[in-house]
Design an enzyme around this catalytic site. Sequence first.
Site, PDB file in Angstrom:
ATOM      1  CD  GLU A   1      -5.508  -6.260  -0.970  1.00 10.77           C
ATOM      2  OE1 GLU A   1      -4.872  -5.002  -1.198  1.00 10.77           O
ATOM      3  OE2 GLU A   1      -5.859  -6.361  -0.057  1.00 10.77           O
TER       4      GLU A   1
ATOM      5  CG  ASN B   1      -0.617  -0.183   2.416  1.00 11.53           C
ATOM      6  OD1 ASN B   1       0.682  -1.061   2.643  1.00 11.53           O
ATOM      7  ND2 ASN B   1      -1.222   0.195   3.085  1.00 11.53           N
TER       8      ASN B   1
END
Length: 123
Positions: A55, A42
């Site tokens: 992701e 992130n």
Amino acid sequence: MEPQELISHAVIAQNRAAATYSNYPVGAALLTEEGEIILGCNVESKAYPTTLCAERVAIFSAIAQGYVQFKAMALVTKDGAYPCGSCRQIIHEYTGNIPLYIADGNNGFSTCTVSKLLPYPFG
Ligand code: THU
């Protein structure tokens, strides 16, 4: 590849997270059909909503590098959290129903699929 091996790569990515504001680092490791491992973490911004999840960083990066077929993805957080709704949609669209190893950073993990996490996807 064994889940623990892919998870160990996700931990490397987690250690690279730019999570200054949330203090919630997330790591992702995406295994391509060719056997490459693409990492994501992130990346947060001073303009908070501009933040991107681990992701999606991994999936978008893989696509940018020419990979379109995937075998598995490992995710690691400090508490074994499942992907957010936006990431579920992108996982559904771009990786298909691969095994997702959801790790808690303490040697524990569970395996699930996006069809379980997002049973009625858009599209
Ligand atoms: N985050 C992820 O990287 N993946 C998710 O699926 C949910 C949340 C990040 C976004 C933000 O940097 C931090 O975790 C706290 O929400």
